[in-house]
Each structure stands twice: as C-alpha cells, then as structure tokens.
Design a protein around this motif. Structure first.
Motif, PDB file in Angstrom:
ATOM      1  N   SER A  33      70.967   6.793 128.969  1.00  0.00           N
ATOM      2  CA  SER A  33      71.455   7.098 127.619  1.00  0.00           C
ATOM      3  C   SER A  33      70.319   7.027 126.608  1.00  0.00           C
ATOM      4  CB  SER A  33      72.609   6.169 127.223  1.00  0.00           C
ATOM      5  OG  SER A  33      72.228   4.816 127.296  1.00  0.00           O
TER       6      SER A  33
ATOM      7  N   GLU B 234      69.861  10.170 124.544  1.00  0.00           N
ATOM      8  CA  GLU B 234      70.484  10.036 123.219  1.00  0.00           C
ATOM      9  C   GLU B 234      69.667   9.177 122.269  1.00  0.00           C
ATOM     10  OE1 GLU B 234      73.091  11.837 122.708  1.00  0.00           O
ATOM     11  OE2 GLU B 234      73.653  12.314 124.760  1.00  0.00           O
TER      12      GLU B 234
ATOM     13  N   ARG C 186      77.546   7.472 126.926  1.00  0.00           N
ATOM     14  CA  ARG C 186      76.907   8.791 126.943  1.00  0.00           C
ATOM     15  C   ARG C 186      75.907   8.926 128.098  1.00  0.00           C
ATOM     16  NH1 ARG C 186      80.352   9.454 123.994  1.00  0.00           N
ATOM     17  NH2 ARG C 186      80.424  10.437 121.938  1.00  0.00           N
TER      18      ARG C 186
ATOM     19  N   ASP D 200      80.989  15.332 125.426  1.00  0.00           N
ATOM     20  CA  ASP D 200      80.499  14.599 124.262  1.00  0.00           C
ATOM     21  C   ASP D 200      81.324  15.037 123.050  1.00  0.00           C
ATOM     22  OD1 ASP D 200      79.234  13.762 121.975  1.00  0.00           O
ATOM     23  OD2 ASP D 200      77.211  14.231 122.677  1.00  0.00           O
TER      24      ASP D 200
ATOM     25  N   ILE E   5      78.213  17.448 128.882  1.00  0.00           N
ATOM     26  CA  ILE E   5      76.937  16.810 129.190  1.00  0.00           C
ATOM     27  C   ILE E   5      76.925  16.409 130.663  1.00  0.00           C
ATOM     28  CG2 ILE E   5      76.381  15.983 126.869  1.00  0.00           C
ATOM     29  CD1 ILE E   5      77.468  13.226 127.645  1.00  0.00           C
TER      30      ILE E   5
END
Ligand code: SF4
Length: 158
Positions: A21, A25, A32, A102, A109
């Motif tokens: 993640s 991100e 995520r 997402d 994703i």
C-alpha cells in the motif's frame, strides 16, 4: 513469472500489505493493498493472497472497455485507470478475489508486479512470497498445494 505463495512460512505479520500500500498509495493502508493476508488467528493459519496473473484472465475477458491488458515485459495483467469505468465486472469475475475496487478513485485496482520487482516479495521477512517462474513439475506443486489446503481446512474446521 508470478508471485508464488507459501502459506506455511507466513506469520500473518502483514508487512507485505503495509509495503504494497505504501508503494502504490504512499500510505500504509492495508485496505488498499494489492496483496491480502487471510487470517485465522486462533488456529494459527495465515494465507497470503495476490493476483496470480492468470493465462486466461477472467478480469481481462469481462472488461467491456479493454481496460485490462497484459504487460508483455513483466507478464502482469494491468489496469489502465484512464479507461476503467469502475463497473466492477472484473472484481466480480475474478474467482480468487485478485481484483479490488477503489471507491475513492472509482477504479479497479490489482497487483501489477511493481514493474517486475514486487515490493511484497522484497519485504516479506520469512520467504512466504517469492517471484518465480512456474515450476517445471506443476503436478507435484499442485499436489503439495492440495495437501496444504486440506491441512488448513482441517485446522479451521471447515
Ligand atoms: S471496473 Fe474497470 S477494469 Fe473492471 S471491468 Fe469495469 S471497466 Fe474494466
């Protein structure tokens, strides 16, 4: 090449999720992460899971706008976010839960193998993840996998 999973070596530390993640991100955000660790704490069973970059990928086949394609260099099935509609057909179609959605970006994703150097594999402290070609003896590998699965199913009482 694909990320090989060895649940027997997984301790459930979730370091793979944290680094995945962060790489994707810029935040430690397991929700995520493209890799997920399924945990049965009481039984001590931890099973990492990530997209296996299938040869005949269901996500690719159902996408109505061709937003998923194979990167021929790395072998990864990648989502082109500029084309993705956010319809979640690929999320539904993947039999292994390898594609996520997402809600902030309204896009699918999934693991893209980090350009051929998967962060999760680099950071896993126990070797539960490795980045390898399919073993030549695929049948033996399937047998080992089935035996492991049977053991886990027994452990979690399903
Ligand atoms: S969510 Fe995006 S990638 Fe998935 S099927 Fe829809 S358009 Fe294709």
């Amino acid at each position: 090449m694909r990320i090989q999973l060895n649940p027997e070596k997984c301790t459930g530390c979730q370091i793979c999720e944290a680094f995945c993640s962060f790489k994707k991100e810029r935040a430690v955000w397991p929700a995520r992460s493209r890799i997920s660790v399924l945990k049965w704490e009481k039984e001590g069973v931890f099973i990492p899971f990530v997209c296996q970059q299938c040869e005949r990928a269901a996500c690719y086949e159902v996408c109505p706008v061709g937003a998923i394609a194979r990167n021929e260099e790395t072998g990864a099935m990648e989502v082109d976010e500029s084309r993705c509609l956010g319809c979640k057909m690929c999320v539904t179609a993947c039999p292994f839960g390898g594609v996520a959605y997402d809600p902030d970006r309204g896009r699918a994703i999934k693991c893209d193998l980090c350009g051929g150097q998967p962060e999760c594999v680099k950071m896993c402290p126990t070797g539960a993840l490795s980045f390898e070609r399919e073993e030549k003896n695929a049948l033996a590998r399937k047998r080992q996998g089935a035996e492991r699965l049977a053991k886990y199913i027994d452990a979690i009482g399903r």
